[in-house]
Structure formats: C-alpha cells, structure tokens
Design a protein around this motif. Structure first.
Motif, PDB file in Angstrom:
ATOM      1  N   GLY A 122      45.341  45.421  37.201  1.00  0.00           N
ATOM      2  CA  GLY A 122      44.784  44.497  38.194  1.00  0.00           C
ATOM      3  C   GLY A 122      43.934  43.400  37.579  1.00  0.00           C
TER       4      GLY A 122
ATOM      5  N   ASP B 173      43.289  40.158  39.920  1.00  0.00           N
ATOM      6  CA  ASP B 173      42.377  40.392  41.041  1.00  0.00           C
ATOM      7  C   ASP B 173      40.958  40.649  40.553  1.00  0.00           C
ATOM      8  OD1 ASP B 173      44.484  40.090  42.716  1.00  0.00           O
ATOM      9  OD2 ASP B 173      44.808  42.235  43.053  1.00  0.00           O
ATOM     10  N   ARG B 174      40.817  41.420  39.483  1.00  0.00           N
ATOM     11  CA  ARG B 174      39.489  41.704  38.939  1.00  0.00           C
ATOM     12  C   ARG B 174      38.848  40.446  38.368  1.00  0.00           C
ATOM     13  NH1 ARG B 174      40.794  46.165  34.774  1.00  0.00           N
ATOM     14  NH2 ARG B 174      38.598  45.866  34.219  1.00  0.00           N
TER      15      ARG B 174
ATOM     16  N   THR C 179      45.491  36.706  47.117  1.00  0.00           N
ATOM     17  CA  THR C 179      46.043  37.938  46.572  1.00  0.00           C
ATOM     18  C   THR C 179      45.809  39.120  47.495  1.00  0.00           C
ATOM     19  OG1 THR C 179      43.984  38.262  45.314  1.00  0.00           O
ATOM     20  CG2 THR C 179      45.804  37.146  44.200  1.00  0.00           C
TER      21      THR C 179
ATOM     22  N   THR D 226      49.895  44.420  36.225  1.00  0.00           N
ATOM     23  CA  THR D 226      49.848  44.859  37.624  1.00  0.00           C
ATOM     24  C   THR D 226      48.975  46.092  37.793  1.00  0.00           C
ATOM     25  OG1 THR D 226      52.073  43.987  38.028  1.00  0.00           O
ATOM     26  CG2 THR D 226      51.231  45.626  39.576  1.00  0.00           C
TER      27      THR D 226
END
Length: 282
Positions: A72, A75-76, A267, A69
């Motif tokens: 990231g 998301d990355r 996301t 989390t």
C-alpha cells in the motif's frame, strides 16, 4: 498517516516518511513497466535463453506490482503527506494566534490536534511564520512565508505537469505511429518481423506512466488552487482588521488541506476525517 500505537513523531520525520513511501511506489511502478516492455522485445529473439529471460522479467514485473499493492505504498504516501501538511497548518495557525489558538488553552488545543496525527510539537518552530503582537506584521509574514511560497509551488508544479503530460503523450503517439507503419509494411510484405506487440507495449506503458503520475489532474487541480491562492492573497492585502485576517488564514489553510486530501479521495476514503482545526472535547 502514522498508525495507532506508534510513538509520536515530528513534522520533519513525517515529511521524510512521505518522501520514502513516494520513492517506493514510484520505483515499483517503474520496475513493473520497464520489465514488461523489455520482456516483450527480448521474447522476439528465437532462443531458449531469450525466452527464459523474458519470463523472468515478466515475473519481476508481477512481483513489483504485487509488492506495491500489498504494501500500500501509494495510499500510505498520500496519508502521510496529508498528515504532515495538516500538522504544518496546525503549528502555523497556533503561531499566528488564529482561532482556535487565540485563547488561554491554545497549547492544549494544539496538543490535541497534533495528537490526531501522532505528531509532537517541535522544540523550535524555525519553519513557522514569525509571531508578533501586531496583526499587520503577522499578516505580512504570512503572505511572504506561506502564501507566496505556496503560489510559487503550485505555479511551478502546474507548468511542469502540463509539460510532462505533453511529452509522454508525444512518446505514446509516436510509438503508435511506428506500430502503424510496421503493420502497413507487413501488409505489403516488406516487413517480416514480429515487432508490433513490443511497440504496442511501449505505447501502452507510456500512457500508463502518464496516468499513474496523474499529470492531467495535477495541472487542473494545481491551476485551480493557484487561482484561489492569488485571490486570497489579494484579500489579505486589503483585509481591514485582525478578525478578517484570521478568517482568510483559515480559508487558505482549508484550501491547502483540501488539495492534499484530494489524492486520498481518488484511491479510497481517508482513515481519519478531513483535517480541521478544532478544540478538544471536554
């Protein structure tokens, strides 16, 4: 996405970064689920060492989840993958002389659009469709090296996603059936163990893994993209002139870009606007 202030990178490096981030995220999720399930089973052993081991495993599970989390990684991964695919589209359209890469300033427009993703133009474009003076040759190359390749990719992924989803659904349902059986045995006094909790954890982890891998969405989204790509392929085969070819290429690349940005929208909003080929502001 390559952050602001970082040196420019190549398409190959962007893809490598995306794969690495995907591996980090996947390993973190695996460690979270496996250690939590293992802790549940080990905790059944009536011994101090077992209790301490279960506590350590739960701590590892929390650390893995928190690390994923805070860093990231998911998301990355999505952002970097989107940047790589956007750069690939930009380079391909430039190679095909598709607007806005059909004017004298085409190289400047290319540099501008690649710069949005901190990506540099490769010295050689071996991965791109071969260029030609005849639009019919460019069309044939685009169909063979890009459209057909993507059709094979999405077809394979859609089938694989559906198969994996069904497999993990069976695992989850089978585990819940075991839990029900144990509960019935305990009700009639034929089972004195305390295994219901760990088996529930196994079933929940199987469901969580299937949700994390997004196989339901993969199958649906890849199937829809595949249908549209096949329609565009038919249009390419029958397009009457270069202008029609250019429009269809733009539609195809926009379709592929939309698929890659879909996962970001699940996301959080992307850091940059959705990829589009455009000319630099004067």
């Amino acid at each position: 996405m390559v952050g602001a202030g970082e040196s420019s990178t190549t398409l190959k490096q962007l893809r490598a970064q995306a794969r690495q981030l995907q591996q980090y995220h996947t390993r973190a999720v695996q460690w979270t689920l496996i250690t939590s399930v293992a802790a549940g089973f080990i905790a059944l052993i009536p011994h101090r060492v077992a209790t301490a081991t279960a506590a350590i495993l739960l701590l590892i599970s929390v650390i893995a989840s928190e690390l994923d989390t805070r860093r990231g990684w998911r998301d990355r991964w999505y952002e970097t993958r989107r940047a790589a695919e956007a750069c690939k589209s930009v380079l391909l359209m430039h190679r095909l002389w598709v607007p806005p890469y059909d004017q004298d300033d085409r190289d400047e427009v290319l540099a501008h659009n690649l710069g949005r993703y901190k990506c540099s133009r490769p010295t050689e474009q071996a991965e791109q469709v071969a260029t030609s003076d005849r639009w019919q040759d460019r069309r044939d190359a685009y169909v063979k090296d890009r459209v057909d390749d993507q059709i094979d990719y999405y077809s394979t992924r859609a089938i694989a996603g559906d198969r994996r989803l069904r497999t993990w659904q069976k695992v989850s349902r089978s585990t819940y059936a075991v839990v029900l059986g144990i509960a019935v045995l305990q009700l009639f006094g034929a089972w004195e163990g305390e295994a219901v909790g760990p088996f529930v954890a196994v079933a929940a982890s199987a469901s969580a893994w299937a949700t994390e891998k997004r196989w339901v969405e993969h199958t649906r989204l890849y199937g829809a993209t595949l249908t549209q790509l096949r329609t565009l392929r038919e249009s390419l085969e029958s397009c009457p002139d270069a202008d029609a070819f250019n429009r269809i290429v733009q539609q195809a690349e926009s379709l592929l870009s939309s698929e890659h940005t879909h996962w970001l929208r699940l996301t959080k909003p992307p850091l940059d606007p959705q990829h589009e080929n455009r000319e630099p502001k004067q």
